[in-house]
Enzyme design. Structure first.
Site, PDB file in Angstrom:
ATOM      1  N   GLU A 103     -16.765  -6.763  -0.740  1.00 48.11           N
ATOM      2  CA  GLU A 103     -17.148  -6.307   0.595  1.00 48.11           C
ATOM      3  C   GLU A 103     -16.233  -5.184   1.064  1.00 48.11           C
ATOM      4  OE1 GLU A 103     -18.987 -10.533   2.193  1.00 48.11           O
ATOM      5  OE2 GLU A 103     -17.065  -9.875   2.930  1.00 48.11           O
ATOM      6  N   CYS A 116     -11.967  -0.465   5.527  1.00 51.65           N
ATOM      7  CA  CYS A 116     -11.145  -1.532   4.962  1.00 51.65           C
ATOM      8  C   CYS A 116     -11.643  -1.781   3.531  1.00 51.65           C
ATOM      9  CB  CYS A 116     -11.274  -2.779   5.840  1.00 51.65           C
ATOM     10  SG  CYS A 116     -10.266  -4.143   5.265  1.00 51.65           S
ATOM     11  N   CYS A 123      -9.188 -13.656  -4.656  1.00 54.43           N
ATOM     12  CA  CYS A 123      -7.747 -13.458  -4.475  1.00 54.43           C
ATOM     13  C   CYS A 123      -7.014 -14.676  -5.019  1.00 54.43           C
ATOM     14  CB  CYS A 123      -7.430 -13.255  -2.995  1.00 54.43           C
ATOM     15  SG  CYS A 123      -5.685 -12.907  -2.718  1.00 54.43           S
ATOM     16  N   CYS A 127      -4.519 -17.878   0.901  1.00 51.74           N
ATOM     17  CA  CYS A 127      -4.019 -18.123   2.254  1.00 51.74           C
ATOM     18  C   CYS A 127      -5.003 -19.057   2.965  1.00 51.74           C
ATOM     19  CB  CYS A 127      -3.876 -16.814   3.020  1.00 51.74           C
ATOM     20  SG  CYS A 127      -2.675 -15.714   2.251  1.00 51.74           S
ATOM     21  N   CYS A 130      -7.999 -17.689   5.095  1.00 54.26           N
ATOM     22  CA  CYS A 130      -8.710 -16.502   4.597  1.00 54.26           C
ATOM     23  C   CYS A 130      -9.854 -16.880   3.659  1.00 54.26           C
ATOM     24  CB  CYS A 130      -7.707 -15.606   3.875  1.00 54.26           C
ATOM     25  SG  CYS A 130      -8.484 -14.173   3.118  1.00 54.26           S
ATOM     26  N   GLY A 170      -8.496  -9.370  -1.659  1.00 56.89           N
ATOM     27  CA  GLY A 170      -7.459  -9.216  -2.673  1.00 56.89           C
ATOM     28  C   GLY A 170      -6.123  -8.764  -2.127  1.00 56.89           C
ATOM     29  N   GLU A 171      -5.100  -8.932  -2.974  1.00 58.52           N
ATOM     30  CA  GLU A 171      -3.741  -8.471  -2.642  1.00 58.52           C
ATOM     31  C   GLU A 171      -3.533  -7.159  -3.413  1.00 58.52           C
ATOM     32  OE1 GLU A 171      -0.708  -9.259  -0.986  1.00 58.52           O
ATOM     33  OE2 GLU A 171       0.230  -7.689  -2.177  1.00 58.52           O
ATOM     34  N   SER A 225       1.806  -8.693   5.967  1.00 58.87           N
ATOM     35  CA  SER A 225       1.120  -9.789   6.657  1.00 58.87           C
ATOM     36  C   SER A 225       2.079 -10.966   6.751  1.00 58.87           C
ATOM     37  CB  SER A 225      -0.133 -10.191   5.883  1.00 58.87           C
ATOM     38  OG  SER A 225      -1.006  -9.102   5.802  1.00 58.87           O
ATOM     39  N   CYS A 344     -10.674  -9.702  10.002  1.00 64.00           N
ATOM     40  CA  CYS A 344      -9.559 -10.041   9.120  1.00 64.00           C
ATOM     41  C   CYS A 344      -9.678 -11.477   8.634  1.00 64.00           C
ATOM     42  CB  CYS A 344      -8.240  -9.910   9.880  1.00 64.00           C
ATOM     43  SG  CYS A 344      -7.830  -8.220  10.199  1.00 64.00           S
TER      44      CYS A 344
HETATM   45  S1  SF4 Z   1      -6.858 -11.540   0.634  1.00 63.05           S
HETATM   46 FE1  SF4 Z   1      -4.821 -11.424   1.628  1.00 63.05          FE
HETATM   47  S2  SF4 Z   1      -4.952 -12.913   3.295  1.00 63.05           S
HETATM   48 FE2  SF4 Z   1      -6.675 -13.368   1.886  1.00 63.05          FE
HETATM   49  S3  SF4 Z   1      -5.907 -14.942   0.464  1.00 63.05           S
HETATM   50 FE3  SF4 Z   1      -5.498 -12.939  -0.476  1.00 63.05          FE
HETATM   51  S4  SF4 Z   1      -3.412 -12.380   0.150  1.00 63.05           S
HETATM   52 FE4  SF4 Z   1      -4.114 -14.020   1.513  1.00 63.05          FE
END
Ligand code: SF4
Length: 356
Positions: A103, A116, A123, A127, A130, A170-171, A225, A344
């Site tokens: 997305e 964004c 991911c 978290c 999320c 994703g990170e 974050s 977010c």
């Molecule tokens: S995308 Fe960012 S906020 Fe979501 S689980 Fe991964 S590291 Fe955490």
């Protein structure tokens, strides 16, 4: 029968030419016994003119176009769905070549039009608040799939995109090799010609990230974050904290600033009754002052299946006021697009019936 000889002659899988940086493309051309300066011309067709068929690269000779077509593909993201929010935010669902989904969110705010971008399918970091991490990690995005999100939006909306945040699924720092290459292509004058200061990379506190970004020659912005200011809570909300505890993250961030990195912004999703006490605000102010960082407060946006609560406006205002009393520059960032799950923490790589 499939014999050894056929095996040796099996055609090699073609690469997406947009996975190559300008320097890599120059090297490829040299290996093909072609003149390296053609790389800039090819970039012009790919990124300025947006031509997606080698046959259309008319400034190149026919034999070179054929050679390129024999070695490379020019992939494109396929739009699977699109949702518009009442607040002007638009979420795009793209299908990738292997059937995975990502997305991308377009967020208008005043004169800004921010994109964004996603950097991974799913991911690893899971978290608790999320949606991106809910279904685990599938794979990294290739550079072409990252720049492809920008190219698609540039072509389809006909408006100038002003800001680019790597804060989608994703990170980004866990896929740094590909994200770095995508940033270089986005920044190169022969590529998308986007100024580095208009790009922001976010991290959930992946400590090696600070060294990597500190050594990066392009001055992109960094956003950390935080979301909790004690290890006890951060361990629960952001499991990455068990690997890289808060103090280690803050020290790495201090080192990054000392070594000449740009200012850091702290992102803090305020969750009602969990991380929104005045003690939390004091802890956050302490970190912000150590890092001389600005704080972006974001009200938690509900994720289906999770039981966290969104704070009221009054609770948010009280939290922000406390930061300001502690001399911290805090902004209440509207997390836009929550009605279409584009805010977010809401990106899941799929559209649900309820978003229709
Ligand atoms: S995308 Fe960012 S906020 Fe979501 S689980 Fe991964 S590291 Fe955490």
């Amino acid at each position: 029968m499939y014999n050894e000889r056929q095996k040796m002659e099996a055609p090699q899988k073609k690469r997406d030419i947009r996975d190559l940086s300008l320097d890599e493309l120059r090297a490829e051309l040299e290996a093909m016994e072609e003149r390296p300066f053609r790389a800039a011309q090819i970039f012009d067709w790919l990124y300025h003119k947006g031509v997606s068929d080698f046959a259309g690269f008319t400034s190149l000779s026919k034999p070179l176009r054929e050679k390129l077509a024999g070695r490379f593909t020019i992939g494109a993201l396929e739009l699977a769905d699109k949702r518009a929010s009442a607040d002007g935010t638009t979420k795009f669902l793209f299908r990738l070549h292997d059937g995975e989904f990502i997305e991308t969110v377009l967020i208008p705010a005043g004169k800004r039009l921010t994109v964004c971008l996603s950097t991974q399918v799913g991911c690893k970091f899971a978290c608790a608040f999320c949606a991106s991490g809910l279904h685990g990690f599938k794979r990294n995005l290739a550079p072409s799939e990252i720049t492809g999100q920008v190219l698609y939006l540039q072509r389809s909306i006909g408006l100038e995109l002003t800001n680019f945040v790597f804060m989608g699924m994703g990170e980004p720092l866990d896929n740094w090799t590909n994200v770095e290459k995508a940033i270089r292509i986005m920044n190169a004058p022969e590529g998308l010609a986007i100024a580095a200061r208009r790009m922001t990379v976010s991290t959930a506190g992946y400590v090696p990230a600070f060294k990597r970004l500190g050594a990066f020659d392009l001055q992109v912005n960094l956003s950390l974050s935080l979301h909790a200011v004690t290890d006890r809570l951060r361990d629960k909300l952001m499991p990455i904290n068990r690997r890289f505890p808060l103090e280690e993250v803050v020290r790495a961030a201090e080192e990054y600033i000392r070594s000449g990195g740009r200012m850091i912004t702290l992102e803090y999703i305020v969750i009602r009754g969990l991380n929104d006490s005045l003690d939390d605000a004091d802890g956050l102010a302490g970190v912000a002052r150590r890092l001389r960082a600005k704080v972006n407060l974001i009200a938690y946006s509900p994720v289906e299946g999770l039981e966290f609560e969104t704070p009221t406006d009054a609770e948010l205002a009280r939290f922000k006021r406390r930061l300001e009393e502690r001399k911290v520059n805090a902004t209440l960032r509207q997390s836009k697009g929550s009605d279409i799950a584009a805010a977010c923490g809401q990106l899941a790589g799929r559209f649900k019936r309820s978003e229709r």
